[in-house]
Design a protein around this motif. Structure first.
Motif, PDB file in Angstrom:
ATOM      1  N   ASN A 106       0.807  -1.226   0.000  1.00  0.00           N
ATOM      2  CA  ASN A 106       0.000   0.000   0.000  1.00  0.00           C
ATOM      3  C   ASN A 106       0.839   1.275   0.000  1.00  0.00           C
ATOM      4  OD1 ASN A 106      -2.105  -1.887   0.348  1.00  0.00           O
ATOM      5  ND2 ASN A 106      -2.031  -1.646   2.568  1.00  0.00           N
ATOM      6  N   ARG A 107       2.087   1.179  -0.444  1.00  0.00           N
ATOM      7  CA  ARG A 107       2.930   2.380  -0.510  1.00  0.00           C
ATOM      8  C   ARG A 107       3.882   2.249  -1.689  1.00  0.00           C
ATOM      9  NH1 ARG A 107       7.787   3.759   2.098  1.00  0.00           N
ATOM     10  NH2 ARG A 107       7.636   1.987   3.536  1.00  0.00           N
ATOM     11  N   PHE A 108       4.021   3.328  -2.459  1.00  0.00           N
ATOM     12  CA  PHE A 108       4.859   3.305  -3.658  1.00  0.00           C
ATOM     13  C   PHE A 108       6.340   3.374  -3.293  1.00  0.00           C
ATOM     14  CE2 PHE A 108       0.813   4.390  -5.526  1.00  0.00           C
ATOM     15  CZ  PHE A 108       0.850   3.731  -6.747  1.00  0.00           C
ATOM     16  N   LEU A 109       7.107   2.500  -3.949  1.00  0.00           N
ATOM     17  CA  LEU A 109       8.550   2.451  -3.777  1.00  0.00           C
ATOM     18  C   LEU A 109       9.219   2.718  -5.116  1.00  0.00           C
ATOM     19  CD1 LEU A 109       8.779  -0.896  -1.748  1.00  0.00           C
ATOM     20  CD2 LEU A 109       8.738   1.410  -0.793  1.00  0.00           C
ATOM     21  N   SER A 110      10.467   3.129  -5.074  1.00  0.00           N
ATOM     22  CA  SER A 110      11.223   3.232  -6.318  1.00  0.00           C
ATOM     23  C   SER A 110      11.327   1.841  -6.921  1.00  0.00           C
ATOM     24  CB  SER A 110      12.610   3.807  -6.055  1.00  0.00           C
ATOM     25  OG  SER A 110      13.409   2.875  -5.346  1.00  0.00           O
ATOM     26  N   THR A 111      11.470   1.765  -8.235  1.00  0.00           N
ATOM     27  CA  THR A 111      11.550   0.452  -8.872  1.00  0.00           C
ATOM     28  C   THR A 111      12.755  -0.346  -8.373  1.00  0.00           C
ATOM     29  OG1 THR A 111      12.678   1.508 -10.747  1.00  0.00           O
ATOM     30  CG2 THR A 111      10.301   1.102 -10.950  1.00  0.00           C
ATOM     31  N   GLU A 112      13.818   0.344  -7.977  1.00  0.00           N
ATOM     32  CA  GLU A 112      14.991  -0.350  -7.422  1.00  0.00           C
ATOM     33  C   GLU A 112      14.636  -1.013  -6.094  1.00  0.00           C
ATOM     34  OE1 GLU A 112      18.989  -1.652  -7.271  1.00  0.00           O
ATOM     35  OE2 GLU A 112      17.787  -0.790  -8.898  1.00  0.00           O
ATOM     36  N   ARG A 194       0.364  -1.377  -9.182  1.00  0.00           N
ATOM     37  CA  ARG A 194       0.230  -0.051  -9.782  1.00  0.00           C
ATOM     38  C   ARG A 194       1.595   0.609  -9.888  1.00  0.00           C
ATOM     39  NH1 ARG A 194      -4.238   0.986 -12.366  1.00  0.00           N
ATOM     40  NH2 ARG A 194      -4.242   3.186 -11.811  1.00  0.00           N
ATOM     41  N   MET A 195       1.704   1.521 -10.881  1.00  0.00           N
ATOM     42  CA  MET A 195       2.934   2.266 -11.073  1.00  0.00           C
ATOM     43  C   MET A 195       2.646   3.751 -11.167  1.00  0.00           C
ATOM     44  SD  MET A 195       5.212  -0.123 -13.633  1.00  0.00           S
ATOM     45  CE  MET A 195       6.696   0.711 -13.061  1.00  0.00           C
ATOM     46  N   GLN A 196       3.642   4.549 -10.820  1.00  0.00           N
ATOM     47  CA  GLN A 196       3.567   6.006 -10.916  1.00  0.00           C
ATOM     48  C   GLN A 196       4.840   6.522 -11.565  1.00  0.00           C
ATOM     49  OE1 GLN A 196       2.988   7.580  -6.960  1.00  0.00           O
ATOM     50  NE2 GLN A 196       0.759   7.345  -7.040  1.00  0.00           N
ATOM     51  N   GLN A 197       4.786   7.782 -11.991  1.00  0.00           N
ATOM     52  CA  GLN A 197       5.978   8.395 -12.548  1.00  0.00           C
ATOM     53  C   GLN A 197       7.062   8.448 -11.493  1.00  0.00           C
ATOM     54  OE1 GLN A 197       4.914  12.188 -14.214  1.00  0.00           O
ATOM     55  NE2 GLN A 197       4.087  11.291 -16.084  1.00  0.00           N
ATOM     56  N   ALA A 202       3.956  -0.219  -6.616  1.00  0.00           N
ATOM     57  CA  ALA A 202       3.369  -0.622  -5.332  1.00  0.00           C
ATOM     58  C   ALA A 202       2.451  -1.813  -5.551  1.00  0.00           C
ATOM     59  CB  ALA A 202       2.588   0.530  -4.706  1.00  0.00           C
ATOM     60  N   ILE A 203       2.247  -2.580  -4.497  1.00  0.00           N
ATOM     61  CA  ILE A 203       1.271  -3.671  -4.523  1.00  0.00           C
ATOM     62  C   ILE A 203       0.280  -3.465  -3.380  1.00  0.00           C
ATOM     63  CG2 ILE A 203       2.640  -5.430  -5.691  1.00  0.00           C
ATOM     64  CD1 ILE A 203       3.468  -6.507  -2.966  1.00  0.00           C
ATOM     65  N   PHE A 204      -0.979  -3.812  -3.649  1.00  0.00           N
ATOM     66  CA  PHE A 204      -2.056  -3.663  -2.680  1.00  0.00           C
ATOM     67  C   PHE A 204      -2.771  -5.015  -2.547  1.00  0.00           C
ATOM     68  CE2 PHE A 204      -1.189   0.310  -4.771  1.00  0.00           C
ATOM     69  CZ  PHE A 204      -1.250   1.276  -3.775  1.00  0.00           C
ATOM     70  N   GLU A 205      -2.961  -5.475  -1.312  1.00  0.00           N
ATOM     71  CA  GLU A 205      -3.616  -6.762  -1.095  1.00  0.00           C
ATOM     72  C   GLU A 205      -5.025  -6.751  -1.653  1.00  0.00           C
ATOM     73  OE1 GLU A 205      -2.473  -9.110   2.608  1.00  0.00           O
ATOM     74  OE2 GLU A 205      -2.274  -7.061   3.315  1.00  0.00           O
ATOM     75  N   ALA A 206      -5.397  -7.849  -2.328  1.00  0.00           N
ATOM     76  CA  ALA A 206      -6.693  -7.887  -3.004  1.00  0.00           C
ATOM     77  C   ALA A 206      -7.466  -9.173  -2.741  1.00  0.00           C
ATOM     78  CB  ALA A 206      -6.490  -7.718  -4.509  1.00  0.00           C
ATOM     79  N   ASP A 207      -7.136  -9.874  -1.629  1.00  0.00           N
ATOM     80  CA  ASP A 207      -7.869 -11.115  -1.335  1.00  0.00           C
ATOM     81  C   ASP A 207      -8.610 -11.060  -0.011  1.00  0.00           C
ATOM     82  OD1 ASP A 207      -5.824 -11.278   0.498  1.00  0.00           O
ATOM     83  OD2 ASP A 207      -5.483 -13.423   0.183  1.00  0.00           O
ATOM     84  N   GLY A 208      -8.683  -9.863   0.585  1.00  0.00           N
ATOM     85  CA  GLY A 208      -9.425  -9.721   1.838  1.00  0.00           C
ATOM     86  C   GLY A 208      -8.809 -10.442   3.014  1.00  0.00           C
ATOM     87  N   GLY A 209      -7.532 -10.782   2.931  1.00  0.00           N
ATOM     88  CA  GLY A 209      -6.857 -11.475   4.030  1.00  0.00           C
ATOM     89  C   GLY A 209      -7.105 -12.969   4.072  1.00  0.00           C
ATOM     90  N   ALA A 210      -7.678 -13.531   2.987  1.00  0.00           N
ATOM     91  CA  ALA A 210      -7.955 -14.971   2.944  1.00  0.00           C
ATOM     92  C   ALA A 210      -6.675 -15.806   3.042  1.00  0.00           C
ATOM     93  CB  ALA A 210      -8.712 -15.316   1.671  1.00  0.00           C
ATOM     94  N   TRP A 211      -5.550 -15.240   2.682  1.00  0.00           N
ATOM     95  CA  TRP A 211      -4.286 -15.965   2.729  1.00  0.00           C
ATOM     96  C   TRP A 211      -3.949 -16.412   4.147  1.00  0.00           C
ATOM     97  CZ3 TRP A 211      -0.353 -14.292   5.835  1.00  0.00           C
ATOM     98  CH2 TRP A 211      -0.412 -12.966   6.272  1.00  0.00           C
TER      99      TRP A 211
END
Length: 237
Positions: A106-112, A194-197, A202-211
């Motif tokens: 849930n937070r954008f990081l540099s690609t590195e 998702r990507m930004q300039q 960044a990655i955002f969880e999308a399974d509702g915590g089922a994992w």
């Protein structure tokens, strides 16, 4: 010869002397009529399921005939005794997983930073290689907001030494971060990528915590297999 004051002092000492009385309801003390509870062992802590299983099999502390293992969460497992006369359980050992501390959601990081995170803290399954490819080839000014439909994004990637091309960022992606004990299979779940300039990713969880449920199930199955010869152990999750 003891005088009157001395006798009264000795009587007072006798009245304050603690006497333990054993009854069907348990052990009592005459001082303030306080209930004396049975002593309990201090809990031992390990960081792996292997250590947890080795402790049980060794029977070093002469454990009781019946034992209860509780998979409390995806990072914690505990070993209990049956209820004692005080209706309490004794906890002998607990396993607490040590997880990577560089996984960021849930937070954008540099690609590195994003590449380092993926390579060091994610299992080599699912779409890991795809994300490494996209974040490794994307140009600095590449991420375009035009054509973003909320699901997929268009980015400009390096396709050769001097050439560039358009590519669609995949969504959702399947990834398996290290989120539970290393002895069991890491659960794979869906993430929004998702990507930004910058470029940034960044990655955002999308399974509702089922994992988490899957991780707990994997831990239970591992313990059932490792302790299958010990019929005196009940495993719950």
């Amino acid at each position: 010869m003891i005088n009157k004051e001395g006798l009264e002092y000795l009587v007072g000492l006798g009245e304050e002397k603690e006497v333990l009385i054993d009854t069907e309801q348990g052990l009592f003390t005459t001082v303030n009529l306080s209930r004396v509870k049975l002593p309990k062992a201090s809990t031992l802590t390990v960081s792996t399921l292997t250590g947890f299983v080795d402790y049980i099999k060794s029977n070093l502390d002469r454990l009781p005939e019946q034992l209860l293992v509780q998979v409390k969460s995806h990072v914690q497992v505990r070993l209990y005794s049956p209820l004692n006369t005080d209706r309490e359980r004794e906890e002998y050992i607990q396993a607490e997983a040590i997880l990577p501390n560089n996984i960021v959601y849930n937070r954008f990081l540099s690609t590195e930073q994003f590449n380092i995170m993926l390579q060091s803290s994610f299992v080599d399954i699912g779409d890991k290689d795809v994300l490494l490819k996209y974040t490794g080839l994307v140009k600095d000014e590449a991420v375009k907001s035009t054509g973003d439909d909320g699901v997929s994004q268009a980015v400009t990637i390096k396709t050769g030494v001097a050439s560039v091309g358009q590519a669609v960022v995949p969504n959702p992606v399947a990834l398996a971060p290290y989120r539970t004990f290393p002895e069991v299979q890491q659960p794979t779940s869906k993430f929004i990528f998702r990507m930004q300039q910058g470029p940034m990713a960044a990655i955002f969880e999308a399974d509702g915590g089922a994992w988490r449920n899957q991780a707990i199930k994997n831990i239970k199955e591992y313990l059932q297999e490792e302790l299958k010869e010990m019929k005196n152990i009940k495993i719950i999750a």
